[in-house]
Design an enzyme around this catalytic site. Sequence first.
Site, PDB file in Angstrom:
ATOM      1  N   SER A  17     -29.427 171.916  29.093  1.00 25.11           N
ATOM      2  CA  SER A  17     -29.294 172.020  30.541  1.00 25.11           C
ATOM      3  C   SER A  17     -28.073 172.866  30.867  1.00 25.11           C
ATOM      4  O   SER A  17     -26.931 172.489  30.579  1.00 25.11           O
ATOM      5  CB  SER A  17     -29.127 170.634  31.168  1.00 25.11           C
ATOM      6  OG  SER A  17     -28.811 170.798  32.535  1.00 25.11           O
ATOM      7  N   HIS A  42     -33.087 174.777  30.251  1.00 21.61           N
ATOM      8  CA  HIS A  42     -33.375 173.981  31.443  1.00 21.61           C
ATOM      9  C   HIS A  42     -32.394 174.366  32.553  1.00 21.61           C
ATOM     10  O   HIS A  42     -31.180 174.383  32.337  1.00 21.61           O
ATOM     11  CB  HIS A  42     -33.221 172.504  31.071  1.00 21.61           C
ATOM     12  CG  HIS A  42     -33.537 171.536  32.159  1.00 21.61           C
ATOM     13  ND1 HIS A  42     -34.810 171.072  32.414  1.00 21.61           N
ATOM     14  CD2 HIS A  42     -32.737 170.903  33.060  1.00 21.61           C
ATOM     15  CE1 HIS A  42     -34.786 170.203  33.405  1.00 21.61           C
ATOM     16  NE2 HIS A  42     -33.536 170.080  33.823  1.00 21.61           N
ATOM     17  N   ASP A  44     -31.248 173.553  36.513  1.00 18.76           N
ATOM     18  CA  ASP A  44     -31.310 172.551  37.581  1.00 18.76           C
ATOM     19  C   ASP A  44     -31.005 173.172  38.935  1.00 18.76           C
ATOM     20  O   ASP A  44     -29.881 173.617  39.171  1.00 18.76           O
ATOM     21  CB  ASP A  44     -30.281 171.445  37.302  1.00 18.76           C
ATOM     22  CG  ASP A  44     -30.699 170.586  36.133  1.00 18.76           C
ATOM     23  OD1 ASP A  44     -31.794 169.995  36.203  1.00 18.76           O
ATOM     24  OD2 ASP A  44     -29.944 170.514  35.144  1.00 18.76           O
ATOM     25  N   MET A  46     -30.572 172.442  42.828  1.00 23.26           N
ATOM     26  CA  MET A  46     -30.313 171.328  43.763  1.00 23.26           C
ATOM     27  C   MET A  46     -30.003 171.866  45.153  1.00 23.26           C
ATOM     28  O   MET A  46     -29.269 172.846  45.288  1.00 23.26           O
ATOM     29  CB  MET A  46     -29.103 170.529  43.270  1.00 23.26           C
ATOM     30  CG  MET A  46     -29.255 169.990  41.865  1.00 23.26           C
ATOM     31  SD  MET A  46     -27.766 169.104  41.388  1.00 23.26           S
ATOM     32  CE  MET A  46     -28.125 168.771  39.667  1.00 23.26           C
ATOM     33  N   HIS A  75     -36.130 173.141  37.015  1.00 27.69           N
ATOM     34  CA  HIS A  75     -36.274 171.799  37.583  1.00 27.69           C
ATOM     35  C   HIS A  75     -35.848 171.862  39.045  1.00 27.69           C
ATOM     36  O   HIS A  75     -34.662 171.987  39.339  1.00 27.69           O
ATOM     37  CB  HIS A  75     -35.384 170.856  36.745  1.00 27.69           C
ATOM     38  CG  HIS A  75     -35.297 169.458  37.247  1.00 27.69           C
ATOM     39  ND1 HIS A  75     -34.407 168.544  36.716  1.00 27.69           N
ATOM     40  CD2 HIS A  75     -35.977 168.785  38.209  1.00 27.69           C
ATOM     41  CE1 HIS A  75     -34.548 167.382  37.331  1.00 27.69           C
ATOM     42  NE2 HIS A  75     -35.484 167.505  38.249  1.00 27.69           N
ATOM     43  N   MET A  77     -34.994 170.364  42.315  1.00 29.22           N
ATOM     44  CA  MET A  77     -34.590 169.158  43.045  1.00 29.22           C
ATOM     45  C   MET A  77     -34.420 169.567  44.500  1.00 29.22           C
ATOM     46  O   MET A  77     -33.308 169.721  45.019  1.00 29.22           O
ATOM     47  CB  MET A  77     -33.290 168.594  42.445  1.00 29.22           C
ATOM     48  CG  MET A  77     -33.532 167.869  41.129  1.00 29.22           C
ATOM     49  SD  MET A  77     -32.051 167.662  40.142  1.00 29.22           S
ATOM     50  CE  MET A  77     -32.087 169.187  39.214  1.00 29.22           C
ATOM     51  N   MET A 146     -36.992 161.185  34.523  1.00 28.86           N
ATOM     52  CA  MET A 146     -35.541 161.210  34.659  1.00 28.86           C
ATOM     53  C   MET A 146     -34.955 159.942  34.050  1.00 28.86           C
ATOM     54  O   MET A 146     -35.438 158.832  34.307  1.00 28.86           O
ATOM     55  CB  MET A 146     -35.138 161.278  36.150  1.00 28.86           C
ATOM     56  CG  MET A 146     -35.445 162.576  36.865  1.00 28.86           C
ATOM     57  SD  MET A 146     -34.733 164.076  36.134  1.00 28.86           S
ATOM     58  CE  MET A 146     -32.977 163.720  36.155  1.00 28.86           C
ATOM     59  N   ASP A 181     -34.837 163.694  30.889  1.00 32.23           N
ATOM     60  CA  ASP A 181     -33.683 164.431  31.413  1.00 32.23           C
ATOM     61  C   ASP A 181     -32.681 163.465  32.023  1.00 32.23           C
ATOM     62  O   ASP A 181     -33.036 162.681  32.903  1.00 32.23           O
ATOM     63  CB  ASP A 181     -34.208 165.405  32.486  1.00 32.23           C
ATOM     64  CG  ASP A 181     -33.123 166.234  33.141  1.00 32.23           C
ATOM     65  OD1 ASP A 181     -31.976 166.226  32.674  1.00 32.23           O
ATOM     66  OD2 ASP A 181     -33.462 166.917  34.132  1.00 32.23           O
TER      67      ASP A 181
HETATM   68  C1  DX5 Z   1     -29.477 165.861  36.569  1.00 37.49           C
HETATM   69  C2  DX5 Z   1     -30.094 167.070  35.957  1.00 37.49           C
HETATM   70  C3  DX5 Z   1     -29.941 167.154  34.500  1.00 37.49           C
HETATM   71  C4  DX5 Z   1     -28.520 167.180  34.031  1.00 37.49           C
HETATM   72  C5  DX5 Z   1     -28.460 166.305  32.827  1.00 37.49           C
HETATM   73  O1  DX5 Z   1     -29.745 165.833  37.918  1.00 37.49           O
HETATM   74  O2  DX5 Z   1     -31.488 167.129  36.244  1.00 37.49           O
HETATM   75  O3  DX5 Z   1     -30.687 168.214  33.925  1.00 37.49           O
HETATM   76  O4  DX5 Z   1     -28.039 168.457  33.700  1.00 37.49           O
HETATM   77  O5  DX5 Z   1     -27.160 166.146  32.464  1.00 37.49           O
HETATM   78  P1  DX5 Z   1     -26.670 165.171  31.328  1.00 37.49           P
HETATM   79  O6  DX5 Z   1     -27.320 165.596  30.063  1.00 37.49           O
HETATM   80  O7  DX5 Z   1     -25.216 165.357  31.363  1.00 37.49           O
HETATM   81  O8  DX5 Z   1     -27.096 163.764  31.741  1.00 37.49           O
HETATM   82 ZN    ZN Z   2     -32.764 168.633  35.141  1.00 37.89          ZN
END
Ligand code: DX5
Ligand code: ZN
Length: 224
Positions: A17, A42, A44, A46, A75, A77, A146, A181
Site C-alpha cells: 500500500s 495498492h 488508496d 480517500m 481502492h 474510498m 477490510m 487490507d
Molecule cells: C486503510 C487503507 C489501507 C492502508 C493499510 O484505509 O485502505 O490500504 O494503507 O495500512 P496498514 O497496512 O498500515 O494497516
Molecule cells: Zn486500501
Amino acid sequence: MIDVVEFLRGGLRLNPSLLAADFANLGSDIKLLELAGASILHLDIMDGHFVPNISFGVPVVEAVRRVTELPLDVHLMLSNPADYLQVFRRAGADLLSIHIEAVSDPRPLFDQIRKLGALPGLVLNPPTPVEAIESFANDCDLILAMGVMPGFGGQKFDPNTIDKLKRIKSIGKKDLLLSVDGGIGDGTIADCAAAGANLFVAGTALFKGDLKTRFKQLSELLKQ
Ligand code: DX5
Ligand code: ZN
C-alpha cells in the site's frame, strides 16, 4: 493486463500500500518494491467524506503509472465512486474497487469498470456483514475485506476478519481474488492466508523497515 491478473490468481501475493510510502520519493520506493519482487501495487484514494481522511488523487495515480508497469489496484474510498471510475482508469488503474457501503447496487459500476477495460472489485468494512455482498460476489473479480475501518494506516487488525474471509471464500467463485487490507503484518498475514485470502495489502508493516528485507519477511510468512 489480464495475463497479470491470471498470474496474481496463481499464488499468494503481498500487495504494497503506497499510503505508507515516502511521498517525496515515491518513484524510488516503487523501484525498490519492484526489486523486492512486488507483483502489484495498492493505491488508496480517500475523499475526506466517505472516510475521515484525504490521501491523494488522480495526478498521483498518473505519476505512479509513468514509473511502473505493475498492475495498479486502486481502492476507492469515495462517497460517489461512479463519478470517478473513468478518470482513475485513464490515470492508469487496472483494478478499481468500490465500497458496498457507498452504493446500493454495485453491478452498474462493475459493468462500467469492465467497459473501461479494468477489473472490478468490491470492498466491505469490518462492521458490514458478508450478506451485504453475497448477491454480488460472482459479478466482480476481487473482493476486499477490510481488517480495519478505512481511512488510516497503522491500525490494529480486527480478528473477526478471519471468519469473514473464510465465509467469502466459501461463497466466491473459484478464481476470485480475495484481498485483505488493514492491519496486515507479521502477526496477522499467515492467519489471513489460512482463511483463504490471496492478496495481502500491507502498508505500515512493510514500510517500517528496509523495504527489501520487510518484503521478504512478510512474503516468507505466506509460504508456511
Ligand atoms: C486503510 C487503507 C489501507 C492502508 C493499510 O484505509 O485502505 O490500504 O494503507 O495500512 P496498514 O497496512 O498500515 O494497516
Ligand atoms: Zn486500501
